[in-house]
Motif scaffolding. Structure first.
Motif, mmCIF file in Angstrom:
data_model
loop_
_atom_site.group_PDB
_atom_site.id
_atom_site.type_symbol
_atom_site.label_atom_id
_atom_site.label_comp_id
_atom_site.label_asym_id
_atom_site.label_seq_id
_atom_site.Cartn_x
_atom_site.Cartn_y
_atom_site.Cartn_z
ATOM 1 N N VAL A 73 0.817 -1.207 0.000
ATOM 2 C CA VAL A 73 0.000 0.000 0.000
ATOM 3 C C VAL A 73 0.856 1.264 0.000
ATOM 4 O O VAL A 73 0.519 2.259 -0.657
ATOM 5 N N SER A 74 1.973 1.242 0.714
ATOM 6 C CA SER A 74 2.804 2.443 0.866
ATOM 7 C C SER A 74 4.097 2.364 0.068
ATOM 8 O O SER A 74 5.116 2.933 0.446
ATOM 9 N N ARG A 75 4.059 1.668 -1.051
ATOM 10 C CA ARG A 75 5.269 1.504 -1.836
ATOM 11 C C ARG A 75 5.845 2.836 -2.296
ATOM 12 O O ARG A 75 7.064 3.008 -2.416
ATOM 13 N N VAL A 80 11.868 3.341 -4.127
ATOM 14 C CA VAL A 80 12.122 4.253 -5.248
ATOM 15 C C VAL A 80 12.623 3.440 -6.427
ATOM 16 O O VAL A 80 13.194 2.360 -6.261
ATOM 17 N N ASP A 81 12.407 3.972 -7.635
ATOM 18 C CA ASP A 81 12.823 3.291 -8.852
ATOM 19 C C ASP A 81 14.138 3.826 -9.398
ATOM 20 O O ASP A 81 14.671 3.288 -10.374
ATOM 21 N N THR A 82 14.657 4.883 -8.806
ATOM 22 C CA THR A 82 15.911 5.454 -9.280
ATOM 23 C C THR A 82 17.084 4.554 -8.908
ATOM 24 O O THR A 82 16.995 3.739 -7.992
ATOM 25 N N THR A 83 18.181 4.720 -9.610
ATOM 26 C CA THR A 83 19.392 3.944 -9.338
ATOM 27 C C THR A 83 20.585 4.887 -9.325
ATOM 28 O O THR A 83 20.483 6.060 -9.691
ATOM 29 N N GLY A 84 21.711 4.365 -8.915
ATOM 30 C CA GLY A 84 22.925 5.167 -8.907
ATOM 31 C C GLY A 84 23.560 5.193 -7.531
ATOM 32 O O GLY A 84 23.153 4.482 -6.608
ATOM 33 N N GLY A 115 17.054 0.461 -3.332
ATOM 34 C CA GLY A 115 15.660 0.687 -3.675
ATOM 35 C C GLY A 115 14.812 1.180 -2.536
ATOM 36 O O GLY A 115 13.652 1.569 -2.739
ATOM 37 N N ASP A 116 15.349 1.165 -1.306
ATOM 38 C CA ASP A 116 14.611 1.679 -0.152
ATOM 39 C C ASP A 116 14.837 3.186 -0.004
ATOM 40 O O ASP A 116 15.827 3.743 -0.507
ATOM 41 N N THR A 117 13.924 3.836 0.710
ATOM 42 C CA THR A 117 14.073 5.249 1.000
ATOM 43 C C THR A 117 14.733 5.451 2.363
ATOM 44 O O THR A 117 14.714 4.566 3.220
ATOM 45 N N HIS A 140 19.230 8.344 -3.764
ATOM 46 C CA HIS A 140 20.027 8.562 -4.975
ATOM 47 C C HIS A 140 19.976 10.014 -5.433
ATOM 48 O O HIS A 140 20.933 10.504 -6.050
ATOM 49 N N THR A 141 18.876 10.686 -5.139
ATOM 50 C CA THR A 141 18.720 12.068 -5.591
ATOM 51 C C THR A 141 18.665 13.069 -4.446
ATOM 52 O O THR A 141 18.714 14.274 -4.696
#
Length: 486
Positions: A73-75, A80-84, A115-117, A140-141
């Motif tokens: 539910v809280s994805r 996140v889908d970003t990489t780096g 991939g985690d925040t 990542h950002t």
């Protein structure tokens, strides 16, 4: 295990004569038999308490899979889908602080996996106990992706928190906690007395009476299939039920206080590192991980930007010291305090190592390895993590869900058998097991049993109160039966 009876229906009335014992034991040996006493105690406890256990099992099944539901539910907040390459931790925290300059920064939990925040945690005076506001940042950002209230050391989001409170109190406040405490307090008692009855029943069989038949339902007798499934499933889930009962009691209102006092007396409490810097006059405090007061409520009389800049050094030191899994870094609120780093209770995490680090020098001022915890503190930590479905991830949650489904099955079968054993089809309710069990039981059993009941009733107050209610009901039924015979 729930309400069962091993006698024919016509022998269930309060005035039924005693059933002869066909075994070659002497009268004294017969008086030492636990089965009749276990049957009566099992009957009353299950009859009055099983509805509460049934509710706890149903809500517990939802609570067991709450972490998975939360992740789905809280994805948008958790993943996140970003990489780096990850941005500096100070940059991530600085971005979060810029979005909530009105709140006090208290901690940061760096992204534990790819991939985690990252969670940046703030104290909000408008929130309740154990609640904090979390700003979720893309590592990542270094850009915030959202914010939410989180609860407790596990950082539960609102949905999981709601399911947890539903299981704990049905959202009825402190009075509602009595239901879950009653269920947790009695669950192990009913289960163990049910085990006594099941062992007794298997031993009485002419065939299929070996220990393996405690685990295998005998389906050769159609009329006894419900009973056999009831007993076998009860044995399958018994070890986990005992663990859930014990860990659930630690969260209860009245018994929980006694558990806390016992742990303190036996030095079984969870230890913590000293967060006060050496050579300062500040009080010794826990470094991180203690959020039961809503975080550090006092604004830090220090340069916040300097504290944020020190996070990079502190995080690097923590990783060099072996804290490489998910952890939370508590930001000190006063100059005499160190940064506290403590591993979080995450799926697949079995240790809770912690450090205290001087942010200005990067010196480790105190450390506490999970290996140095008292054994009972370790077992408590693992038991609570298992109860929450976090000890070994989705498999933990599936196991708990299956156990709750098994418990519901046992309870439903128990009530079904109880209803089918009515003396006549015209009877409103089935009668309880025959009376006079204690009078026919040897003092070698009754005296220790009464002493144990008093001790358990004192330590688990809701058991003590409910036992008194059972006795009053039993006496009232006995007096009514005598009046009918006159």
């Amino acid at each position: 295990m729930s309400i069962t009876d091993t006698r024919p229906a016509e022998d269930n009335s309060p005035s039924a004569p005693p059933i002869p014992d066909d075994s070659p034991r002497s009268g004294a040996r017969r008086r030492l038999h636990l089965a009749p006493l276990a049957l009566r105690l099992h009957f009353y406890a299950a009859f009055f308490v099983a509805p509460f256990i049934l509710i706890a099992a149903l809500t517990g099944a939802l609570y067991a899979i709450a972490p998975t539901i939360e992740g789905f539910v809280s994805r948008d907040l958790l993943q996140v889908d970003t990489t780096g390459v990850d941005q500096a931790l100070s940059a991530q925290v600085g971005a979060a602080v810029a979005t909530r300059p009105d709140l006090t920064l208290v901690a940061v939990a760096p992204a534990p996996n790819e991939g985690d925040t990252t969670r940046v945690l703030f104290n909000d005076p408008a929130l309740g106990d154990s609640e904090r506001l979390s700003v979720f940042v893309d590592p990542h950002t270094a850009q915030p992706v959202g914010e939410s209230v989180v609860y407790g050391s596990g950082g539960a989001l609102p949905l999981r928190t709601w399911l947890s409170e539903f299981h704990r109190s049905l959202h009825l406040g402190e009075p509602g906690r009595l239901y879950s405490e009653l269920a947790a307090s009695w669950l192990w008692v009913i289960a163990l007395f049910g085990l006594v009855l099941w062992v007794h029943r298997v031993r009485k069989r002419r065939e299929r009476r070996s220990a393996q038949w405690l685990l295998k339902p005998d389906l050769s007798q159609p009329r006894r299939r419900k009973m056999n499934w009831h007993g076998a499933i009860g044995v399958w889930i018994l070890p986990v039920l005992l663990l859930l009962s014990a860990t659930g009691t630690t969260w209860s209102a009245y018994a929980g206080e006694n558990v806390t006092k016992l742990r303190e007396e036996l030095s079984w409490t969870t230890p913590a590192v000293r967060a006060t810097l050496p050579g300062t006059a500040g009080p010794a405090q826990s470094a991180g991980g203690d959020h039961h007061s809503g975080g550090q409520a006092v604004a830090a009389p220090v340069d916040l930007s300097a504290r944020i800049a020190q996070l990079d050094r502190v995080y690097e030191v923590a990783r060099a010291e072996g804290i490489t899994q998910g952890a939370e870094i508590a930001v000190p609120a006063t100059p005499e305090m160190a940064f506290g780093i403590k591993e979080l209770r995450l799926p697949g995490t079995y240790t809770v190592d912690s450090l205290a680090v001087d942010g200005s020098t990067g010196t480790v001022t105190d450390r506490l390895a999970f290996a140095d915890w008292p054994l009972m503190a370790k077992l408590t930590n693992w038991g609570i993590a298992f109860h929450m479905g976090l000890l070994f991830g989705p498999l933990n949650q599936l196991l708990l869900f299956a156990i709750m489904a098994g418990l519901v099955t046992v309870l439903v079968l128990g009530y079904r058998m109880w209803w089918q054993r009515r003396p006549t089809r015209r009877a409103a309710l089935p009668a309880p097991p025959r009376r006079g069990v204690l009078r026919r039981t040897s003092p070698l059993i009754t005296v220790p049993l009464v002493a144990a009941a008093v001790a358990v009733g004192w330590f688990l107050p809701l058991i003590g109160v409910s036992v008194v209610v059972f006795l009053l009901v039993d006496v009232a039924l006995g007096l009514a039966a005598r009046a009918d015979q006159v």
